[in-house]
Design an enzyme around this catalytic site. Structure first.
Site: not given
Length: 333
Positions: A56, A208, A210, A214
């Site tokens: 990451y 969610l 991505r 949401s």
């Protein structure tokens, strides 16, 4: 905050975990100060599970967690750091495969321990199965790290039921990290029952989807060039419209309960079982606060029926990942 056990031999963790990837990569530019403040707020709220990957931001995310824990030293003993390894990347950030060879496993761990500034990793897992290395060899190498005290628990990520069984025959597996949400329910047929049979917990990421479910994603939203969702099938053209229609249906149910769409989607995952810990990908304190509100929601049988009528299993349009990334998933999943 309520705690849960990840698997029969896994660590105690909070009812929600914090997925930290978006603070370093793949979702457009992030604010370092806000990321650190969000990490501190999560720890203060009782979240103990922090999920990261050594790839990451090519180590950036681990260094960020290091800084957050270093500036809140009492939190390290409570925090459970979950690290994914094995993904190979270029300088430009492209993914080129996975490496699960035993020597590579130990090499990745050595670098992660240094970047995290800690003497152990709480949960260690390969991000995707290396098709050229038997899972038994990869898990065996992590087991050696456990024996040496560098790792506390062994995890897996995005594997099918048979791979889960093969891995569990080598060493105790604390949990399986895998995508699970209202619109990604593929684990329910074989993977989730197998994990439960073996006493392996589930860390659910993408709860969610991505940001898609949401309640904050709009049809006219323009994504940054460095936001990988711009290449995700579920965010493309007619797929996006169809998926946001599902969100609109969910919004009506959320409105009737006086809660947000995101809280409803998270609460649904929480309702699936005590052995499932949802990861929330909040990059900001306001989104974290919203997600935490899901812990106060009780969904009764009528609520669950209404939610699953609004968003039926298999209703999502488009694959979870672009085709080249789908090819890296365990063939059994």
């Amino acid at each position: 905050m309520q705690t849960r056990t990840l698997g029969t031999s896994g660590p105690q963790t909070s009812a929600l975990g914090l997925g930290c990837m978006g603070m370093s990569a793949l979702y457009g530019d992030s604010d370092r100060s806000e990321s650190l403040a969000t990490l501190h707020a999560a720890l203060d709220a009782g979240i103990t599970l922090l999920d990261t990957g050594d790839f990451y931001g090519m180590g950036h995310n681990e260094l960020l967690i290091n800084e957050a824990l270093r500036t809140a030293p009492a939190a390290r003993e409570k925090a459970q750091i979950s690290v994914k390894f094995g993904a190979l990347r270029t300088v430009e950030g492209h993914f080129t495969g996975y490496d699960g060879r035993p020597n590579a496993v130990k090499n990745f761990a050595a670098y992660s321990l240094q970047r995290l500034g800690t003497d152990h990793i709480d949960i260690y897992r390969i991000a995707r199965v290396d098709p050229d290395v038997p899972i038994e060899e990869t898990v065996g190498a992590i087991a050696e790290l456990v024996e040496a005290g560098h790792v506390r628990h062994i995890g897996l990520s995005e594997v099918g039921a048979q791979t889960l069984r093969r891995a569990a025959a080598v060493a105790p597996i604390a949990d399986l990290q895998i995508e699970y949400s209202l619109i990604s329910r593929g684990i329910e047929e074989a993977i989730l029952p197998t994990a439960r049979e073996l006493g392996i917990g589930i860390t659910a990421y993408g709860v969610l989807s991505r940001g898609l479910i949401s309640g904050h994603f709009t049809r006219d939203r323009k994504l940054a060039a460095n936001d990988f969702r711009g290449m995700s099938p579920r965010f493309q053209g007619e797929n996006l419209d169809r998926n946001l229609d599902l969100v609109d249906a969910l919004r009506k149910i959320a409105g009737q309960k006086g809660v947000s769409v995101a809280q409803t989607a998270i609460a649904w995952v929480l309702s699936r079982g005590e052995d499932i810990v949802p990861l929330i990908g909040a990059r900001r304190r306001d989104r974290l606060t919203e997600a935490l509100g899901a812990l106060d929601i009780t969904l009764d049988a009528d609520d669950l029926t209404a939610i699953e009528q609004a968003v039926p299993a298999g209703a999502a349009a488009g694959d979870r990942y672009p085709s080249e990334q789908m090819a890296h998933l365990d063939s059994e999943h």
